[in-house]
Design a protein around this motif. Sequence first.
Motif, PDB file in Angstrom:
ATOM      1  N   PHE A 276      -9.753 -27.524 -24.037  1.00 11.39           N
ATOM      2  CA  PHE A 276      -8.983 -27.617 -22.899  1.00 11.39           C
ATOM      3  C   PHE A 276     -10.012 -27.652 -21.585  1.00 11.39           C
ATOM      4  O   PHE A 276      -9.444 -28.350 -20.648  1.00 11.39           O
ATOM      5  CB  PHE A 276      -8.046 -26.636 -22.838  1.00 11.39           C
ATOM      6  CG  PHE A 276      -6.866 -26.508 -23.929  1.00 11.39           C
ATOM      7  CD1 PHE A 276      -5.923 -27.664 -23.777  1.00 11.39           C
ATOM      8  CD2 PHE A 276      -6.781 -25.568 -24.924  1.00 11.39           C
ATOM      9  CE1 PHE A 276      -4.925 -27.840 -24.514  1.00 11.39           C
ATOM     10  CE2 PHE A 276      -5.677 -25.803 -26.019  1.00 11.39           C
ATOM     11  CZ  PHE A 276      -4.865 -26.823 -25.815  1.00 11.39           C
ATOM     12  N   ALA A 277     -10.919 -27.140 -21.977  1.00 10.19           N
ATOM     13  CA  ALA A 277     -12.099 -27.118 -20.750  1.00 10.19           C
ATOM     14  C   ALA A 277     -12.634 -28.729 -20.292  1.00 10.19           C
ATOM     15  O   ALA A 277     -12.700 -29.074 -19.404  1.00 10.19           O
ATOM     16  CB  ALA A 277     -13.223 -26.260 -20.757  1.00 10.19           C
ATOM     17  N   VAL A 278     -12.628 -29.193 -21.535  1.00 13.01           N
ATOM     18  CA  VAL A 278     -13.219 -30.798 -21.477  1.00 13.01           C
ATOM     19  C   VAL A 278     -11.880 -31.470 -21.025  1.00 13.01           C
ATOM     20  O   VAL A 278     -12.095 -32.443 -20.191  1.00 13.01           O
ATOM     21  CB  VAL A 278     -13.631 -31.171 -22.947  1.00 13.01           C
ATOM     22  CG1 VAL A 278     -13.885 -32.658 -22.914  1.00 13.01           C
ATOM     23  CG2 VAL A 278     -14.855 -30.323 -23.408  1.00 13.01           C
ATOM     24  N   VAL A 279     -10.920 -30.973 -21.311  1.00 17.71           N
ATOM     25  CA  VAL A 279      -9.820 -31.943 -20.957  1.00 17.71           C
ATOM     26  C   VAL A 279      -9.698 -31.920 -19.562  1.00 17.71           C
ATOM     27  O   VAL A 279      -9.300 -32.821 -18.783  1.00 17.71           O
ATOM     28  CB  VAL A 279      -8.319 -31.345 -21.767  1.00 17.71           C
ATOM     29  CG1 VAL A 279      -7.129 -31.993 -21.087  1.00 17.71           C
ATOM     30  CG2 VAL A 279      -8.497 -31.786 -23.280  1.00 17.71           C
ATOM     31  N   ALA A 280      -9.724 -30.574 -18.936  1.00 23.91           N
ATOM     32  CA  ALA A 280      -9.595 -30.153 -17.358  1.00 23.91           C
ATOM     33  C   ALA A 280     -10.551 -31.142 -16.673  1.00 23.91           C
ATOM     34  O   ALA A 280     -10.277 -31.739 -15.681  1.00 23.91           O
ATOM     35  CB  ALA A 280      -9.564 -28.875 -17.166  1.00 23.91           C
TER      36      ALA A 280
ATOM     37  N   PHE B 196      -9.968 -34.821 -16.054  1.00 22.24           N
ATOM     38  CA  PHE B 196      -9.167 -35.033 -14.873  1.00 22.24           C
ATOM     39  C   PHE B 196      -9.822 -34.586 -13.481  1.00 22.24           C
ATOM     40  O   PHE B 196      -9.166 -34.587 -12.402  1.00 22.24           O
ATOM     41  CB  PHE B 196      -7.855 -33.995 -14.739  1.00 22.24           C
ATOM     42  CG  PHE B 196      -6.614 -34.585 -15.898  1.00 22.24           C
ATOM     43  CD1 PHE B 196      -5.968 -35.380 -15.383  1.00 22.24           C
ATOM     44  CD2 PHE B 196      -6.806 -34.117 -17.160  1.00 22.24           C
ATOM     45  CE1 PHE B 196      -4.962 -35.949 -16.298  1.00 22.24           C
ATOM     46  CE2 PHE B 196      -5.807 -34.506 -18.140  1.00 22.24           C
ATOM     47  CZ  PHE B 196      -4.862 -35.630 -17.752  1.00 22.24           C
ATOM     48  N   GLY B 197     -11.036 -34.366 -13.580  1.00 19.24           N
ATOM     49  CA  GLY B 197     -11.751 -33.713 -12.478  1.00 19.24           C
ATOM     50  C   GLY B 197     -11.692 -32.384 -11.827  1.00 19.24           C
ATOM     51  O   GLY B 197     -11.797 -31.938 -10.916  1.00 19.24           O
TER      52      GLY B 197
ATOM     53  N   LEU C 235      -1.778 -32.288 -15.190  1.00 24.11           N
ATOM     54  CA  LEU C 235      -3.234 -32.051 -14.561  1.00 24.11           C
ATOM     55  C   LEU C 235      -3.696 -33.313 -13.355  1.00 24.11           C
ATOM     56  O   LEU C 235      -4.231 -33.021 -12.535  1.00 24.11           O
ATOM     57  CB  LEU C 235      -4.231 -32.109 -15.594  1.00 24.11           C
ATOM     58  CG  LEU C 235      -4.294 -30.548 -16.414  1.00 24.11           C
ATOM     59  CD1 LEU C 235      -5.269 -30.809 -17.592  1.00 24.11           C
ATOM     60  CD2 LEU C 235      -4.616 -29.545 -15.639  1.00 24.11           C
ATOM     61  N   ALA C 236      -3.227 -34.272 -13.667  1.00 22.96           N
ATOM     62  CA  ALA C 236      -3.238 -35.438 -13.000  1.00 22.96           C
ATOM     63  C   ALA C 236      -2.851 -35.322 -11.535  1.00 22.96           C
ATOM     64  O   ALA C 236      -3.261 -35.508 -10.483  1.00 22.96           O
ATOM     65  CB  ALA C 236      -2.533 -36.635 -13.506  1.00 22.96           C
ATOM     66  N   THR C 237      -1.640 -34.612 -11.402  1.00 19.47           N
ATOM     67  CA  THR C 237      -0.749 -34.282 -10.243  1.00 19.47           C
ATOM     68  C   THR C 237      -1.672 -33.132  -9.477  1.00 19.47           C
ATOM     69  O   THR C 237      -1.916 -33.302  -8.227  1.00 19.47           O
ATOM     70  CB  THR C 237       0.663 -33.774 -10.664  1.00 19.47           C
ATOM     71  OG1 THR C 237       1.403 -34.882 -11.196  1.00 19.47           O
ATOM     72  CG2 THR C 237       1.226 -33.660  -9.218  1.00 19.47           C
ATOM     73  N   VAL C 238      -2.015 -32.031 -10.131  1.00 18.14           N
ATOM     74  CA  VAL C 238      -2.771 -31.134  -9.541  1.00 18.14           C
ATOM     75  C   VAL C 238      -4.071 -31.946  -9.001  1.00 18.14           C
ATOM     76  O   VAL C 238      -4.637 -31.532  -7.899  1.00 18.14           O
ATOM     77  CB  VAL C 238      -3.213 -30.240 -10.649  1.00 18.14           C
ATOM     78  CG1 VAL C 238      -4.212 -29.114 -10.133  1.00 18.14           C
ATOM     79  CG2 VAL C 238      -2.019 -29.377 -11.096  1.00 18.14           C
ATOM     80  N   ALA C 239      -4.850 -32.447  -9.709  1.00 19.42           N
ATOM     81  CA  ALA C 239      -5.990 -33.198  -9.133  1.00 19.42           C
ATOM     82  C   ALA C 239      -5.951 -34.083  -8.264  1.00 19.42           C
ATOM     83  O   ALA C 239      -6.434 -34.353  -7.162  1.00 19.42           O
ATOM     84  CB  ALA C 239      -6.469 -33.816 -10.340  1.00 19.42           C
ATOM     85  N   ARG C 240      -4.804 -35.161  -8.320  1.00 17.54           N
ATOM     86  CA  ARG C 240      -4.461 -35.950  -7.220  1.00 17.54           C
ATOM     87  C   ARG C 240      -4.305 -35.433  -5.899  1.00 17.54           C
ATOM     88  O   ARG C 240      -4.943 -35.772  -4.740  1.00 17.54           O
ATOM     89  CB  ARG C 240      -3.406 -36.860  -7.342  1.00 17.54           C
ATOM     90  CG  ARG C 240      -2.861 -37.655  -6.335  1.00 17.54           C
ATOM     91  CD  ARG C 240      -1.558 -38.365  -6.285  1.00 17.54           C
ATOM     92  NE  ARG C 240      -2.369 -39.701  -7.323  1.00 17.54           N
ATOM     93  CZ  ARG C 240      -1.560 -40.697  -7.461  1.00 17.54           C
ATOM     94  NH1 ARG C 240      -0.205 -40.890  -6.850  1.00 17.54           N
ATOM     95  NH2 ARG C 240      -1.976 -41.916  -7.991  1.00 17.54           N
ATOM     96  N   TYR C 241      -3.506 -34.081  -5.717  1.00 21.54           N
ATOM     97  CA  TYR C 241      -3.097 -33.653  -4.464  1.00 21.54           C
ATOM     98  C   TYR C 241      -4.203 -32.412  -4.132  1.00 21.54           C
ATOM     99  O   TYR C 241      -3.833 -31.533  -3.254  1.00 21.54           O
ATOM    100  CB  TYR C 241      -1.913 -33.141  -4.530  1.00 21.54           C
ATOM    101  CG  TYR C 241      -0.757 -34.396  -4.722  1.00 21.54           C
ATOM    102  CD1 TYR C 241      -0.498 -34.966  -3.509  1.00 21.54           C
ATOM    103  CD2 TYR C 241      -0.163 -34.598  -5.878  1.00 21.54           C
ATOM    104  CE1 TYR C 241       0.526 -36.071  -3.372  1.00 21.54           C
ATOM    105  CE2 TYR C 241       0.815 -35.683  -5.753  1.00 21.54           C
ATOM    106  CZ  TYR C 241       1.004 -36.468  -4.739  1.00 21.54           C
ATOM    107  OH  TYR C 241       1.796 -37.554  -4.839  1.00 21.54           O
ATOM    108  N   ARG C 242      -5.138 -32.252  -5.160  1.00 17.89           N
ATOM    109  CA  ARG C 242      -6.007 -31.052  -4.928  1.00 17.89           C
ATOM    110  C   ARG C 242      -5.446 -29.945  -4.728  1.00 17.89           C
ATOM    111  O   ARG C 242      -5.921 -29.008  -3.701  1.00 17.89           O
ATOM    112  CB  ARG C 242      -7.051 -31.466  -3.782  1.00 17.89           C
ATOM    113  CG  ARG C 242      -7.862 -32.729  -4.212  1.00 17.89           C
ATOM    114  CD  ARG C 242      -8.643 -32.555  -5.275  1.00 17.89           C
ATOM    115  NE  ARG C 242      -9.661 -31.689  -5.694  1.00 17.89           N
ATOM    116  CZ  ARG C 242     -10.334 -31.395  -6.690  1.00 17.89           C
ATOM    117  NH1 ARG C 242      -9.831 -32.120  -7.868  1.00 17.89           N
ATOM    118  NH2 ARG C 242     -10.892 -30.418  -6.915  1.00 17.89           N
TER     119      ARG C 242
END
Length: 597
Positions: A508-512, A515-516, A462-469
């Motif tokens: 899982f919604a809170v987890v997401a 990560f923004g 999820l961090a990769t998804v968030a970093r590269y939007r």
Amino acid sequence: MAAPAPAPAAAPVNGARWLVQALAAEGVDTLFGYPGGAIMPFYDALHGAALRHVLVRHEQGAAFAANGYARASGRVGVCVATSGPGASNLVTGIADAMLDSVPMVVITGQVATPLMGTDAFQELDVFGMTMPIVKHSFLPRSVDALPAMLAEAFRIARSGRPGPVLIDLPKDVQIGDASHLPAHVPLAATPVETAAEASLHAAAALIAQAQRPVLYGGGGIALAGAVEAFREFVDRTRIPAVLTLKALGALPAAHPCNLGMLGMHGGRAANHAVQESDLLIVVGARFDDRATGKLAEFAPEARVLHLDADGCEIGKLRAVDVAVHGDVAAALERLTAPCAAQAREGRHADARRAWGDLCERRSRRFAARYDAPGEGVYAPKLLRRLSELAPEAIVSCDVGQHQMWVAQHCRFAHPRRHLTSGALGAMGFGLPAAIGAQLQDPAAQVVCVSGDGSFLMNVQELATVARYRLPVKIVVLDNQALGMVRQWQELFFERRYSEIDLSDNPDFAVVARAFGIEAISLSRGDGIDAALQRLLAVPGPALLHVAIDPTANVWPLVPPNHNNAQMLDADEVSSLPTGATAPARTAPEDPTHALPA
């Protein structure tokens, strides 16, 4: 006036810099990786280069992302890691690529050649460790080996039956002087041989003799670039077709000849057609045990015509009557006209038409229903609606019950839009593979469907998804259990539920959101449309957390050591006492003895 400052001297061309330039010459635009000590010169060479490097958060994520990139695009995926634990963390993704024939080049750092064999820090024999799960391995001992090695690595990865190739790169080779090396020149993939003329004549003759033929299509259809040829063959011959997990999308889902997926969780129409056929026309399939059920009783009355580019698959598990070894697309194109004429005017034309009508009637009769009672979310209905709202999406899924529901209820326009870990069945595949699929085409609509068990295996991406939007949409079906294991324990282990409880899952919604990433929660069936429309409308990444029934099972199911006609369904097991095993039904409606002679 002061003299202008001299331009900084160009960095010397060492092995790592030559390799980065060579990767660009091979057409690589994106690679996935994670740096470390033994691969650091390569990462230094990446600094300021045109190649796009995607920093994942675990090396397994790098391998699966390169895997998803390759599956969705058909191009070679590239991943990079350091020596030792970096390399070993790639192994599952490499194995998945090998077993599902995915073209990849895997670059790992290695300790300097003088230190090899000394148990140096982070030294690991990745060359030996991965030997069974790669098409080929390279370990260059000097920079002079790099040009031939890199060209061969890409040629091997994309030639014939595709697969992964390893380059284990010692640190001293990376920093060695490469200024004398020539510019990289890629090698063309080795062309696939043309099938022998005699085999095509024998194939046409065998098809002419059949009254109940069935096409059995596998993942080799897409690998051979034969999707259009396969569709044309079906359109003109009207032969009923069944598809493996990896072949879904080779025919439009609504095609009247498409009976759907066969096998353990295949449809009744597909499985009964295969079991009653008198000829199996096998196109790029390998008689996998999940497709065949009890192999000794698979299609017991059928002769076998097998078309495949990989001669090793022909006759491996089932003896064949006619083998067509070579270019699958070209072979289908050659067979289409004569086989279409046979279907119209051959001596068995009436029987063939009756057989096709029977298969089509069964397909309608056994079609899935989506009117499940109750207020909760019925997962098949949600996935079918997702497929309707996003008909062109690339769907990347993990492994478990949700994987089978995706296969049964989603509709795919092409096999490259259904990314799934087929032969290896690797949990944790879905999210990083979706990242790779999104990066091979930023304009594509990419959806990851995961289960609560699988999602936590690579949740860090999820961090990769968030970093590269990345605008990946994630659907997590949460039954608070390892659902497929729980289903088998219920049916075949007398309901002794052992280590499948995931009731302590996080929200899982809170987890997401941590990560923004925008997140939505869904727990009621009447909110499916609104939730999916909202998910798909988010311009960036988004996650839909779906609570589903912890007791829901995947139906139908062929029990172990049974043939594919012996399918269980929910109504056959709901009234059984604890520990009982349901009798498997064998007789379909509309028996074949009603067909004309």
